[in-house]
Design a protein around this motif. Structure first.
Motif, PDB file in Angstrom:
ATOM      1  N   THR A  65       1.642   4.745 -29.963  1.00  0.00           N
ATOM      2  CA  THR A  65       2.461   5.821 -29.402  1.00  0.00           C
ATOM      3  C   THR A  65       3.501   5.247 -28.440  1.00  0.00           C
ATOM      4  O   THR A  65       4.681   5.622 -28.485  1.00  0.00           O
ATOM      5  CB  THR A  65       1.577   6.845 -28.658  1.00  0.00           C
ATOM      6  OG1 THR A  65       0.754   7.532 -29.602  1.00  0.00           O
ATOM      7  CG2 THR A  65       2.425   7.868 -27.911  1.00  0.00           C
ATOM      8  N   ALA A  66       3.051   4.334 -27.587  1.00  0.00           N
ATOM      9  CA  ALA A  66       3.963   3.729 -26.614  1.00  0.00           C
ATOM     10  C   ALA A  66       5.045   2.908 -27.303  1.00  0.00           C
ATOM     11  O   ALA A  66       6.232   2.989 -26.943  1.00  0.00           O
ATOM     12  CB  ALA A  66       3.178   2.850 -25.645  1.00  0.00           C
ATOM     13  N   VAL A  67       4.662   2.134 -28.296  1.00  0.00           N
ATOM     14  CA  VAL A  67       5.620   1.272 -29.010  1.00  0.00           C
ATOM     15  C   VAL A  67       6.636   2.097 -29.791  1.00  0.00           C
ATOM     16  O   VAL A  67       7.846   1.849 -29.723  1.00  0.00           O
ATOM     17  CB  VAL A  67       4.871   0.302 -29.952  1.00  0.00           C
ATOM     18  CG1 VAL A  67       5.841  -0.360 -30.926  1.00  0.00           C
ATOM     19  CG2 VAL A  67       4.136  -0.755 -29.148  1.00  0.00           C
ATOM     20  N   ILE A  68       6.169   3.089 -30.533  1.00  0.00           N
ATOM     21  CA  ILE A  68       7.069   3.941 -31.323  1.00  0.00           C
ATOM     22  C   ILE A  68       8.035   4.686 -30.410  1.00  0.00           C
ATOM     23  O   ILE A  68       9.236   4.792 -30.699  1.00  0.00           O
ATOM     24  CB  ILE A  68       6.260   4.934 -32.180  1.00  0.00           C
ATOM     25  CG1 ILE A  68       5.509   4.185 -33.282  1.00  0.00           C
ATOM     26  CG2 ILE A  68       7.164   5.993 -32.798  1.00  0.00           C
ATOM     27  CD1 ILE A  68       4.540   5.039 -34.058  1.00  0.00           C
ATOM     28  N   SER A  69       7.525   5.206 -29.295  1.00  0.00           N
ATOM     29  CA  SER A  69       8.377   5.926 -28.343  1.00  0.00           C
ATOM     30  C   SER A  69       9.421   5.005 -27.727  1.00  0.00           C
ATOM     31  O   SER A  69      10.573   5.393 -27.512  1.00  0.00           O
ATOM     32  CB  SER A  69       7.512   6.561 -27.247  1.00  0.00           C
ATOM     33  OG  SER A  69       6.588   7.475 -27.793  1.00  0.00           O
ATOM     34  N   SER A  70       9.024   3.770 -27.441  1.00  0.00           N
ATOM     35  CA  SER A  70       9.950   2.796 -26.858  1.00  0.00           C
ATOM     36  C   SER A  70      11.065   2.449 -27.830  1.00  0.00           C
ATOM     37  O   SER A  70      12.250   2.420 -27.455  1.00  0.00           O
ATOM     38  CB  SER A  70       9.188   1.533 -26.452  1.00  0.00           C
ATOM     39  OG  SER A  70      10.047   0.590 -25.849  1.00  0.00           O
ATOM     40  N   ILE A  71      10.693   2.193 -29.083  1.00  0.00           N
ATOM     41  CA  ILE A  71      11.702   1.859 -30.095  1.00  0.00           C
ATOM     42  C   ILE A  71      12.681   3.019 -30.278  1.00  0.00           C
ATOM     43  O   ILE A  71      13.902   2.816 -30.358  1.00  0.00           O
ATOM     44  CB  ILE A  71      11.023   1.517 -31.439  1.00  0.00           C
ATOM     45  CG1 ILE A  71      10.233   0.218 -31.317  1.00  0.00           C
ATOM     46  CG2 ILE A  71      12.067   1.398 -32.555  1.00  0.00           C
ATOM     47  CD1 ILE A  71       9.395  -0.114 -32.531  1.00  0.00           C
ATOM     48  N   ASN A  72      12.159   4.241 -30.312  1.00  0.00           N
ATOM     49  CA  ASN A  72      13.011   5.421 -30.473  1.00  0.00           C
ATOM     50  C   ASN A  72      13.971   5.573 -29.292  1.00  0.00           C
ATOM     51  O   ASN A  72      15.151   5.895 -29.466  1.00  0.00           O
ATOM     52  CB  ASN A  72      12.138   6.670 -30.596  1.00  0.00           C
ATOM     53  CG  ASN A  72      12.967   7.949 -30.713  1.00  0.00           C
ATOM     54  OD1 ASN A  72      13.672   8.164 -31.686  1.00  0.00           O
ATOM     55  ND2 ASN A  72      12.874   8.793 -29.703  1.00  0.00           N
ATOM     56  N   ALA A  73      13.461   5.326 -28.077  1.00  0.00           N
ATOM     57  CA  ALA A  73      14.292   5.453 -26.871  1.00  0.00           C
ATOM     58  C   ALA A  73      15.401   4.412 -26.856  1.00  0.00           C
ATOM     59  O   ALA A  73      16.549   4.710 -26.476  1.00  0.00           O
ATOM     60  CB  ALA A  73      13.424   5.316 -25.628  1.00  0.00           C
TER      61      ALA A  73
END
Length: 259
Positions: free
Chosen positions: A193-201
């Motif tokens: 969740t943290a990684v996907i959210s970071s990439i999206n941001a």
């Protein structure tokens, strides 16, 4: 039944938090806020700054022991990659200051275990990436011309491959680590969740993150140019600024009550 559905939603794996769109100049504002944090918590900043300086000092020792300047660049990149994973204590200091609390060393140390599976798992992931990058750098070094004064043409294969591999790794890890550690610390979510959210941001704020990445590289290089002494200030500065970047970019369903 609705309660069960809500509970499953709250514990959903590999979610993606929405992100705000920030201005291209936002990174300079994050650094300005970070300077304020240092003035409000000078002693804690100094303690962590001294602690973090040991890491680049060890890298410089490795460079000295190897007897070649060619490992400086991969060592600098490795430090830039792994640094964010160990900044949880400084994130907590900035977080406490934003909430109007007085940060303490004990509280900041506890923050490293708010989400141990996520935070330490992510740190381990970056450690593996660092090791892989250093091994690749050693292999690429085999392409370096074995002549006293190589020409640019002789160096071309070495420089091209090194730049390509290093660039891919650096951009990829920057994308996953820009916000992942902060997300895991505050929201206690899983790594994906943290990684996907970071990439999206990062993708949503590509221009601003390009500036932010450039500023990080410049400050890291400056730290090494000062014989690692500069990291006493640079590491707290980058960590606090990274927290402010997270606050500005990653959306919340409810206002936090502070900026």
């Amino acid at each position: 039944m609705p309660a069960s559905t809500s509970a499953n939603k709250n514990h959903e794996f590999a979610r993606c938090f929405e992100s705000n769109k920030v201005a291209i100049t936002a990174p300079f504002h994050w650094l300005a806020l970070a300077f304020k944090d240092i003035t409000h918590a000078p002693l804690l900043s100094l303690v962590y700054g001294l602690l973090f300086t040991l890491i680049p000092a060890a890298i410089m020792f490795f460079v000295y022991q190897s007897g070649t300047h060619l490992v400086i660049l991969p060592a600098a990149v490795a430090f830039a990659l792994i640094g964010p994973a160990f900044a949880a204590g400084l994130y907590d200091v900035a977080w406490e200051l934003e909430k109007g609390h007085s940060p303490t060393l004990q509280h900041s140390l506890k923050s490293m275990f708010r989400n141990p599976a996520g935070e330490w798992g992510f740190a381990f992931l970056l450690m593996v990436v660092m090791i892989v990058w250093m091994r690749l750098a050693a292999l690429i070094h085999a392409l370096y011309p074995n002549v006293p004064d190589p020409t640019f043409e002789q160096l071309s294969a070495f420089l091209t491959l090194g730049t390509l591999v290093g660039g891919i790794i650096m951009v990829s890890v920057f994308a996953i680590s820009a916000f992942a550690p902060q997300i895991m610390m505050e929201r206690r979510v899983d790594i994906m969740t943290a990684v996907i959210s970071s990439i999206n941001a990062v993708k949503t704020n590509f221009a601003a993150m390009l500036v932010w990445g450039a500023l990080i590289i410049i400050l890291v290089i400056l730290g090494f140019l000062t014989g690692t002494a500069g990291f006493i200030v640079i590491m707290p500065l980058l960590s606090y600024a990274s927290w402010h970047a997270y606050i500005a970019v990653i959306k919340t369903k409810k206002p936090r009550g502070y900026e």
